[in-house]
Design a protein around this motif. Structure first.
Motif, PDB file in Angstrom:
ATOM      1  N   THR A  23       0.833  -1.207   0.000  1.00  0.00           N
ATOM      2  CA  THR A  23       0.000   0.000   0.000  1.00  0.00           C
ATOM      3  C   THR A  23       0.860   1.248   0.000  1.00  0.00           C
ATOM      4  O   THR A  23       0.600   2.196  -0.758  1.00  0.00           O
ATOM      5  N   LEU A  24       1.887   1.262   0.857  1.00  0.00           N
ATOM      6  CA  LEU A  24       2.791   2.414   0.882  1.00  0.00           C
ATOM      7  C   LEU A  24       3.519   2.567  -0.456  1.00  0.00           C
ATOM      8  O   LEU A  24       3.733   3.691  -0.937  1.00  0.00           O
ATOM      9  N   GLY A  25       3.895   1.430  -1.049  1.00  0.00           N
ATOM     10  CA  GLY A  25       4.548   1.492  -2.354  1.00  0.00           C
ATOM     11  C   GLY A  25       3.650   2.089  -3.417  1.00  0.00           C
ATOM     12  O   GLY A  25       4.098   2.897  -4.246  1.00  0.00           O
ATOM     13  N   PHE A  26       2.381   1.705  -3.411  1.00  0.00           N
ATOM     14  CA  PHE A  26       1.418   2.266  -4.357  1.00  0.00           C
ATOM     15  C   PHE A  26       1.254   3.766  -4.154  1.00  0.00           C
ATOM     16  O   PHE A  26       1.266   4.550  -5.115  1.00  0.00           O
ATOM     17  N   ILE A  27       1.133   4.204  -2.900  1.00  0.00           N
ATOM     18  CA  ILE A  27       0.935   5.633  -2.611  1.00  0.00           C
ATOM     19  C   ILE A  27       2.156   6.439  -3.020  1.00  0.00           C
ATOM     20  O   ILE A  27       2.039   7.503  -3.652  1.00  0.00           O
ATOM     21  N   VAL A  28       3.352   5.939  -2.668  1.00  0.00           N
ATOM     22  CA  VAL A  28       4.585   6.651  -3.035  1.00  0.00           C
ATOM     23  C   VAL A  28       4.746   6.702  -4.548  1.00  0.00           C
ATOM     24  O   VAL A  28       5.097   7.746  -5.124  1.00  0.00           O
ATOM     25  N   LEU A  29       4.476   5.593  -5.211  1.00  0.00           N
ATOM     26  CA  LEU A  29       4.619   5.547  -6.667  1.00  0.00           C
ATOM     27  C   LEU A  29       3.649   6.496  -7.348  1.00  0.00           C
ATOM     28  O   LEU A  29       4.031   7.207  -8.294  1.00  0.00           O
ATOM     29  N   PHE A  30       2.409   6.531  -6.872  1.00  0.00           N
ATOM     30  CA  PHE A  30       1.441   7.447  -7.463  1.00  0.00           C
ATOM     31  C   PHE A  30       1.829   8.900  -7.206  1.00  0.00           C
ATOM     32  O   PHE A  30       1.655   9.763  -8.074  1.00  0.00           O
ATOM     33  N   GLY A  31       2.395   9.173  -6.008  1.00  0.00           N
ATOM     34  CA  GLY A  31       2.866  10.532  -5.723  1.00  0.00           C
ATOM     35  C   GLY A  31       3.982  10.951  -6.660  1.00  0.00           C
ATOM     36  O   GLY A  31       4.009  12.090  -7.152  1.00  0.00           O
TER      37      GLY A  31
ATOM     38  N   VAL B 122       4.557   9.755  -9.712  1.00  0.00           N
ATOM     39  CA  VAL B 122       3.977   9.934 -11.048  1.00  0.00           C
ATOM     40  C   VAL B 122       3.224  11.258 -11.127  1.00  0.00           C
ATOM     41  O   VAL B 122       3.301  11.971 -12.137  1.00  0.00           O
ATOM     42  N   GLU B 123       2.519  11.606 -10.061  1.00  0.00           N
ATOM     43  CA  GLU B 123       1.752  12.855 -10.037  1.00  0.00           C
ATOM     44  C   GLU B 123       2.678  14.068 -10.131  1.00  0.00           C
ATOM     45  O   GLU B 123       2.405  15.016 -10.886  1.00  0.00           O
ATOM     46  N   VAL B 124       3.784  14.028  -9.388  1.00  0.00           N
ATOM     47  CA  VAL B 124       4.686  15.185  -9.336  1.00  0.00           C
ATOM     48  C   VAL B 124       5.573  15.268 -10.566  1.00  0.00           C
ATOM     49  O   VAL B 124       5.714  16.334 -11.195  1.00  0.00           O
ATOM     50  N   TYR B 125       6.189  14.145 -10.933  1.00  0.00           N
ATOM     51  CA  TYR B 125       7.227  14.181 -11.968  1.00  0.00           C
ATOM     52  C   TYR B 125       6.733  13.840 -13.365  1.00  0.00           C
ATOM     53  O   TYR B 125       7.516  13.918 -14.326  1.00  0.00           O
ATOM     54  N   TYR B 126       5.469  13.483 -13.505  1.00  0.00           N
ATOM     55  CA  TYR B 126       4.969  13.183 -14.848  1.00  0.00           C
ATOM     56  C   TYR B 126       3.676  13.931 -15.155  1.00  0.00           C
ATOM     57  O   TYR B 126       3.616  14.707 -16.113  1.00  0.00           O
ATOM     58  N   ILE B 127       2.664  13.734 -14.322  1.00  0.00           N
ATOM     59  CA  ILE B 127       1.360  14.333 -14.619  1.00  0.00           C
ATOM     60  C   ILE B 127       1.423  15.852 -14.563  1.00  0.00           C
ATOM     61  O   ILE B 127       1.020  16.545 -15.512  1.00  0.00           O
TER      62      ILE B 127
ATOM     63  N   ARG C 144       4.209  17.761 -14.310  1.00  0.00           N
ATOM     64  CA  ARG C 144       5.339  18.294 -15.086  1.00  0.00           C
ATOM     65  C   ARG C 144       5.002  18.412 -16.560  1.00  0.00           C
ATOM     66  O   ARG C 144       5.364  19.391 -17.215  1.00  0.00           O
ATOM     67  N   PHE C 145       4.301  17.412 -17.103  1.00  0.00           N
ATOM     68  CA  PHE C 145       3.983  17.424 -18.530  1.00  0.00           C
ATOM     69  C   PHE C 145       2.537  17.826 -18.810  1.00  0.00           C
ATOM     70  O   PHE C 145       2.076  17.718 -19.948  1.00  0.00           O
ATOM     71  N   GLY C 146       1.828  18.263 -17.795  1.00  0.00           N
ATOM     72  CA  GLY C 146       0.470  18.762 -17.990  1.00  0.00           C
ATOM     73  C   GLY C 146      -0.507  17.721 -18.493  1.00  0.00           C
ATOM     74  O   GLY C 146      -1.309  17.993 -19.396  1.00  0.00           O
ATOM     75  N   ILE C 147      -0.447  16.539 -17.929  1.00  0.00           N
ATOM     76  CA  ILE C 147      -1.378  15.469 -18.321  1.00  0.00           C
ATOM     77  C   ILE C 147      -2.755  15.796 -17.742  1.00  0.00           C
ATOM     78  O   ILE C 147      -2.920  15.887 -16.523  1.00  0.00           O
ATOM     79  N   PHE C 148      -3.733  15.955 -18.619  1.00  0.00           N
ATOM     80  CA  PHE C 148      -5.066  16.345 -18.140  1.00  0.00           C
ATOM     81  C   PHE C 148      -6.159  15.360 -18.563  1.00  0.00           C
ATOM     82  O   PHE C 148      -7.284  15.451 -18.076  1.00  0.00           O
ATOM     83  N   ALA C 149      -5.872  14.452 -19.480  1.00  0.00           N
ATOM     84  CA  ALA C 149      -6.897  13.516 -19.962  1.00  0.00           C
ATOM     85  C   ALA C 149      -7.353  12.600 -18.831  1.00  0.00           C
ATOM     86  O   ALA C 149      -6.540  11.916 -18.203  1.00  0.00           O
ATOM     87  N   TRP C 150      -8.656  12.584 -18.577  1.00  0.00           N
ATOM     88  CA  TRP C 150      -9.190  11.771 -17.494  1.00  0.00           C
ATOM     89  C   TRP C 150      -8.852  10.297 -17.676  1.00  0.00           C
ATOM     90  O   TRP C 150      -8.438   9.622 -16.739  1.00  0.00           O
ATOM     91  N   TRP C 151      -9.070   9.788 -18.892  1.00  0.00           N
ATOM     92  CA  TRP C 151      -8.887   8.371 -19.115  1.00  0.00           C
ATOM     93  C   TRP C 151      -7.427   7.956 -18.927  1.00  0.00           C
ATOM     94  O   TRP C 151      -7.137   6.876 -18.396  1.00  0.00           O
ATOM     95  N   TYR C 152      -6.499   8.848 -19.330  1.00  0.00           N
ATOM     96  CA  TYR C 152      -5.085   8.539 -19.209  1.00  0.00           C
ATOM     97  C   TYR C 152      -4.645   8.566 -17.744  1.00  0.00           C
ATOM     98  O   TYR C 152      -3.863   7.724 -17.296  1.00  0.00           O
ATOM     99  N   ARG C 153      -5.170   9.517 -17.008  1.00  0.00           N
ATOM    100  CA  ARG C 153      -4.879   9.577 -15.575  1.00  0.00           C
ATOM    101  C   ARG C 153      -5.442   8.341 -14.859  1.00  0.00           C
ATOM    102  O   ARG C 153      -4.832   7.815 -13.929  1.00  0.00           O
ATOM    103  N   GLY C 154      -6.617   7.880 -15.301  1.00  0.00           N
ATOM    104  CA  GLY C 154      -7.181   6.657 -14.736  1.00  0.00           C
ATOM    105  C   GLY C 154      -6.309   5.454 -15.010  1.00  0.00           C
ATOM    106  O   GLY C 154      -6.140   4.572 -14.150  1.00  0.00           O
TER     107      GLY C 154
END
Length: 736
Positions: free
Chosen positions: A576-584, A586-591, A593-603
């Protein structure tokens, strides 16, 4: 009772230290249970009243308060709707590990605490046998769905009536709003859909509901969830059809907002699973049901693409717990298990004796899933364990009735091997590749909690009762804590040749002294024979039959969610901690940073982070867990030659019974031909003999048998004669 050292001095006295420690432990247990209940009730209340304006306002304030974190609005929703069930899981591991449930001999209550779960309220109807607790749960779900739909319709009607649109446009808009709300209700129902289907779930262990019972909850919730999702899709289809742009809308895959086409794919996969899981289809075409049910991967992934990450996070906690369980099962099932003995009994039953490590614990109410790769790489079939854990440290056995295609092919496979010449000094080569998942089952040994037991079996349903009888007899003979003193076994069979199954309980190594402490009565009913066969008197004798031994390289894996609580808890928490850290990350350094806004892609990214957290972080824990179990297992320290000799010896002895043994289960048997059990007369007679005491009733057999027994248990309770608890098992399937 004080524990004494070899010098005779007590190691732990019954003084103030013991009293203080016991009081502190009880307080800690109470606080932990209270905390879990508060979290659970708050979480359920938030879901239950989500349609109200009050909860909506609280939810909006919560979003504004927490959306400034690196996880954004997705993290806020996940923390509100998914985190509670994960936190309860963490606390449950502490509770189960710290407070053992093996206290059946210490708390003898007039009304057992599991009465609500076992007292049958409904015995006939679409839900089968329904206990009091299950009836309350069904009622609450029905009330929730009706309440939520009514509330949303009123809100939608008030909102649409204020729009300056033509009445036709208002009706279209109203349909789409209702469809949207039906989808949200279905999403919340899906939260509970995945919780009971995790076989080694700590939550099921916490409330002591075995997977075989929980499966019917998954079936009920599956029907409800798919009905809501189907109505959700129909509302949109009708609205789009009336507006004349059905095809365009169904193929739409927008970036901002809900993507329709992934929703169509997800719903289509769900409908295929739903239709093939209906009882008529499942009964006639089990393989079709089994293979189409693997579409749950498509259903979940495309649902995440359909609604995006922040909406999907509402049900992500339950889905994540299922992924954790599924990955652990995958790792466990890779082990090829040694088949100590595989034999076809003359009565048409297959007996498998499988190798297991001595540190793999289970109780007599357990069951395992078995795969034979020569027959199918995908099919796993559940079977009740027919051996007691006290029968031996290194093996576990199951009895399999040949009833369908898979079991018929297994019989033919074993028969073909036994007919071929073989060397008695060596096990057979790898011609049956067996893999095992489990064991799973009750956390508490309920069969040890009553002084008076009635065991009702239909045909091969005697299998788990053989384990129960063996367990009780072993405990009495060895002087261990064991409450049962009077046991009545009611066994209905079609042909008398099935009586040879009683020889599966080997009493040679058990002291006959148990006869002074246990009153055992086996009443057998042969329904399709009006009189004893010509070979009467020989049917209960043990007939020699061929068996084979197969070396596949190892014993059963100890990687099971119901096994080592420390490693299982570490696996869940770190994943669970690994999932939370990994999603954090991805959120900071990918989503962002590169302005990912597509709902389906974020899902999609959110779902991949869930899987990656389990596979990579959880995989490391599983690897260390496996190494630890392998190092600590005394089974691995046995010499190879001794292991071979042991397996060969067990292979030869598994089908032979000591002819000089004076005690066998058949000696306790009374047989009646050409009739069925009269449960009212049987239960009443047994109750009158025992007096005003609790009687535990366990039934294993087809739904009709379960209904008959449950009806009589309810009747006995309503007449006020005694309190009978009924538990439901099934040796072959989970169609309870």
């Amino acid at each position: 009772m004080a524990v004494k050292s070899t010098s005779g001095e007590p190691l732990l006295s019954n003084g103030s230290f013991d009293h203080g420690f016991s009081k502190s432990a009880s307080l800690a247990k109470l606080l932990l249970k209270f905390l879990m209940w508060v979290l659970f009730i708050t979480w359920v209340a938030a879901i239950y009243f989500f349609s109200t304006e009050f909860v909506h306002n609280l939810f909006s304030k919560w979003i504004k308060l927490t959306e400034g974190t690196i996880f954004g609005i997705t993290g806020s929703i996940f923390l509100g709707f998914s985190a509670p069930i994960l936190i309860i899981s963490f606390l449950a591991f502490i509770y189960v590990a710290a407070f053992s449930s093996d206290d059946f001999g210490k708390k003898k209550q007039k009304f057992p605490r599991f009465r609500l779960w076992t007292f049958p309220v409904l015995v006939d109807g679409p839900f089968g046998v329904v206990s009091a607790a299950e009836f309350i749960g069904i009622t609450l779900f029905i009330v929730y769905v009706v309440w939520a739909i009514t509330s949303y319709i009123i809100q939608a009607s008030n909102m649409v009536s204020g729009f300056p649109f033509p009445s036709k446009e208002k009706s279209y808009f109203m349909l789409e709003i209702i469809g949207l709300r039906l989808g949200s209700i279905g999403l919340f129902c899906m939260v509970f859909l995945f919780l009971p289907v995790a076989r080694g779930s700590i939550l099921l262990r916490l409330i002591d509901i075995p997977f075989e019972h929980a499966t019917k909850y998954h079936v009920w919730l599956g029907h409800l969830t798919m009905a809501l999702f189907t109505l959700h899709g129909l509302c949109y289809v009708i609205s789009w059809s009336l507006q004349g742009h059905l095809r365009r809308e169904m193929l739409d895959w927008k970036d901002i907002g809900v993507a329709n086409f992934p929703g169509v794919i997800s719903l289509s996969a769900g409908l295929l699973m739903w239709v093939t899981s209906l009882q008529p289809v499942r009964k006639q075409f089990f393989e079709l049901f089994f293979y189409t049910h693997q579409l749950y991967v498509i259903f979940v992934v495309f649902l995440a693409l359909h609604v995006g990450d922040f909406i999907f996070s509402m049900c992500a906690g339950a889905v994540f717990l299922f992924i954790l369980d599924r990955f652990l099962r995958f790792c466990q099932s890779r082990t090829k298990v040694d088949v100590i003995s595989a034999a076809c009994r003359p009565c048409g039953t297959i007996e498998l004796i499988l190798s297991k490590p001595p540190n793999l614990c289970y109780n007599a109410l357990s069951f395992i899933f078995v795969q034979v790769r020569e027959l199918s790489w995908l099919q796993w079939h559940p079977f009740s364990v027919s051996s007691s854990p006290l029968d031996g440290k290194y093996h576990i056995s199951v009895l399999i009735k040949v009833l369908g295609t898979w079991t018929g092919e297994l019989r033919d496979l074993i028969s073909n091997i036994t007919e071929q010449p073989q060397n008695d000094s060596e096990p057979q080569p790898n011609r049956i590749t067996a893999c095992v998942e489990g064991p799973y089952g009750h956390e508490s040994p309920y069969h040890l909690m009553y002084e008076n037991l009635i065991l009702v079996a239909g045909g091969i349903g005697i299998s788990p009762f053989l384990a129960i009888l063996s367990d009780i007899i072993h405990r009495i003979s060895e002087g261990n804590l064991c409450l049962p003193k009077n046991i009545l076994v009611v066994w209905a069979v079609k042909k008398s040749k099935e009586f040879s199954l009683l020889s599966a309980v080997d009493l040679r190594s058990i002291s006959p002294s148990f006869l002074d402490k246990l009153h055992l009565d086996i009443q057998a009913f042969v329904t399709q024979e009006s009189e004893p066969p010509l070979e009467e008197g020989k049917v209960d004798e043990n007939i020699e039959f061929s068996s084979i031994c197969v070396k596949n390289g190892s014993c059963m894996s100890s990687l099971v969610g119901t096994g080592n609580n420390f490693w299982a808890g570490t696996y869940v928490i770190l994943s669970t901690l690994g999932f939370i850290v990994l999603f954090g990350l991805v959120e900071v350094y990918y989503i962002k940073r590169f302005g990912i806004f597509a709902w389906w892609y974020r899902g999609l990214l959110f779902t991949l982070c869930m899987i990656a957290g389990v596979v990579f972080v959880g995989g490391i824990v599983v690897f260390l867990w496996h190494r630890s179990e392998k190092r600590n297992s005394s089974y691995e320290n046995l010499a190879v030659d001794d292991n071979k000799k042991s397996n060969i010896s067990m292979c030869k002895e598994a089908t032979l019974v000591d002819e000089t043994s004076k005690v066998n289960l058949a000696s306790f048997q009374t047989t009646r031909y050409g009739c069925r059990p009269d449960f009212q007369a049987i239960f009443t007679t047994f109750a009158e003999q025992m007096g005003p005491v609790d009687i535990g009733v366990i039934v294993c057999g087809p739904p009709g048998l379960q209904s008959s027994v449950a009806k009589e248990c309810r009747s006995q309770n309503l007449r006020g004669k005694r309190s009978a608890a009924v538990f439901h098992f099934n040796s072959h399937s989970f169609d309870l």
